[in-house]
Design an enzyme around this catalytic site. Structure first.
Site, PDB file in Angstrom:
ATOM      1  N   LYS A 176       0.832  -1.210   0.000  1.00 30.06           N
ATOM      2  CA  LYS A 176       0.000   0.000   0.000  1.00 30.06           C
ATOM      3  C   LYS A 176       0.864   1.257   0.000  1.00 30.06           C
ATOM      4  O   LYS A 176       0.592   2.212  -0.727  1.00 30.06           O
ATOM      5  CB  LYS A 176      -0.951   0.002   1.202  1.00 30.06           C
ATOM      6  CG  LYS A 176      -1.687   1.325   1.318  1.00 30.06           C
ATOM      7  CD  LYS A 176      -3.006   1.304   1.982  1.00 30.06           C
ATOM      8  CE  LYS A 176      -3.594   2.717   1.882  1.00 30.06           C
ATOM      9  NZ  LYS A 176      -4.916   2.835   2.432  1.00 30.06           N
ATOM     10  N   LYS A 244       1.787  11.524   5.265  1.00 31.62           N
ATOM     11  CA  LYS A 244       2.078  10.487   6.263  1.00 31.62           C
ATOM     12  C   LYS A 244       2.528   9.191   5.564  1.00 31.62           C
ATOM     13  O   LYS A 244       3.520   8.560   5.951  1.00 31.62           O
ATOM     14  CB  LYS A 244       0.826  10.225   7.114  1.00 31.62           C
ATOM     15  CG  LYS A 244       1.041   9.287   8.293  1.00 31.62           C
ATOM     16  CD  LYS A 244      -0.284   8.870   8.955  1.00 31.62           C
ATOM     17  CE  LYS A 244      -0.988   7.789   8.156  1.00 31.62           C
ATOM     18  NZ  LYS A 244      -2.132   7.153   8.821  1.00 31.62           N
TER      19      LYS A 244
END
Lengths: 294, 294
Positions: A176, A244
């Site tokens: 991911k 992030k």
């Protein structure tokens, strides 16, 4: 046919709610828990036969498979391993499936702690936003033992269109991060090129049409060229979340001794946009770091 | 219906030959010239009624529209403006259409020189490789006066599927540079991410499948992930040509006062691969600059 396993679903937020609804539609016996209990009650009123639990432990006591879908690593750890956490209720041999997006290092730490209680674990983060959660067309990338992947597969198929086994624990999260960082760089490059197109006084419609027809095409072009040119950033995926993910990716790579110079440059642009106040906006706002709008 | 304009086609290389063949198929009266005359003779034997000229000037003397499709700027200048160049043969009011890929600054210089002889000019570079030239499905981006664009449009439609007007002279070339630089960055980012995937021991098939299904998708992923993972660089588009385009783009941007930090970083990677001897290979070999293969 083997008896179908019972499911506890922990976390009924924007993504978790439609995902749990699809699990329910596929005929699974389901117990839900949510930090704000009213949301779990509302869910059970909509879906006949769904039970509501007071704690993660109580939900897990009724289940063989425990799904967590919560904001970040600390929440996953609390819900699985904290007081009244799922690990207190789930029987030995049960399987915890974390579908949240958290750092791979934290994922591995949680897996180790659970294995000491004979609880199996896979990480299974998703890509695709709410509409794909509703349509059960999410992409789900799984890290863990092949046996645990096979066990979870029918349940994950109820929520996703593409379910892949990426490798051992942590690898689902890692895939991911790789995907999101590639997207972040493609979007930053698009911002740089669209800014040049504007400054060179090119016909930007022609530029986008040409790019879409060939080598310059990307999902980022399709989704973000319009918002970047219009400087309109209604959030589909917040810039601070993309930042992030890019940072997690750079840190994981560093731990492997791999430098990511392009990702580091993209990180500096997203950080600049974040500092300029665009963190809550869609990450298309990275163009503000390339060239502030007027 | 207006009388159809006569065409001179100068340059019958890998791209020029199938493009001229499509012009011929659309019923245009055609005179061809090629530096190596034998290629022009062979072309005229295949295509009935096509005349072969000894010089660009002689070809242009028979035409209203002159197409140039040659390797780079100096060749365009020589073929149009040199001794026996097309400008010596083309009548006042004729239109020169340069479909080569050259620097926008040189394009503008050529346009100015031609305008002093009352010859109109548009730049109309293409994207898409030989198969698209054969199928007449090229993307063609045009810089020049709207009137000249409209005049050339029926001829360009014989060679391309998407023909767009990008702005004044030089803007066709500029759009091509923007597109190719975006592709170059996307490919370099892909190389960086695939290298990380390999180093992290991820299932690379899963990584590519996940990226292809969502936000990480791009034409570069579709075309280059396989060659990069296999370290197989049979050239579809040579790395040294991509490097040239990225450098042109950076220089044009600099002249406009626009910095392209991501493009500059990509340039350094393509330059490193070029110096390591991969210039003649496909630009997928940029992964060798990210991480040398064993």
């Amino acid at each position: 046919m083997a008896k179908r396993e019972r499911v506890a679903f922990l976390g009924l937020g924007i993504m978790g709610k439609p995902m749990a609804a699809n699990v329910c539609r596929h005929g699974y016996e389901l117990t839900v828990w949510n930090r704000t209990r009213a949301k779990a009650e509302a869910f059970s009123e909509l879906h006949r036969g769904v039970e509501v639990a007071d704690t993660p432990a109580a939900a897990a006591a009724e289940a063989d498979l425990v799904v967590t879908m919560v904001p970040d690593g600390p929440e996953v750890e609390a819900v699985l391993l904290g007081p009244d956490g799922a690990a207190e209720g789930l029987h030995a041999g049960g399987l915890a499936i974390d579908m949240s997006t958290i750092a791979p290092t934290q994922t591995r730490k949680i897996a180790t702690a659970l294995s000491q209680r004979d609880i199996h674990f896979i990480d299974a983060p998703v890509t695709g936003s709410r509409p794909k959660a509703e349509d059960a067309t999410l992409t789900i990338m799984v890290g863990g033992e092949k046996r645990d992947f096979d066990r979870a597969k029918p349940l994950l198929d109820a929520m996703g269109a593409l379910v892949v086994h990426a490798g051992p624990v942590g690898h689902g999260e890692m895939v991911k991060l790789v995907n999101n960082t590639a997207a972040a760089i493609n979007a930053a490059a698009l911002a740089e090129m669209l800014n040049l197109a504007v400054k060179a006084d090119l016909n930007t419609t022609a530029v986008v049409d040409v790019m879409a027809s060939g080598s310059g095409a990307s999902t980022m072009l399709t989704l973000k060229a319009g918002p970047m040119l219009d400087r309109a950033y209604a959030p589909l995926f917040k810039l601070e979340h993309m930042l992030k993910d890019v940072r997690h990716c750079i840190n994981e790579a560093k731990a492997l001794g791999v430098d990511l110079p392009i990702a580091r440059l993209a990180e500096s642009l997203y950080a600049k946009a974040d500092e300029a106040g665009y963190g809550e906006d869609d990450f298309a706002a990275v163009i503000e770091a390339v060239s502030p709008g007027s």
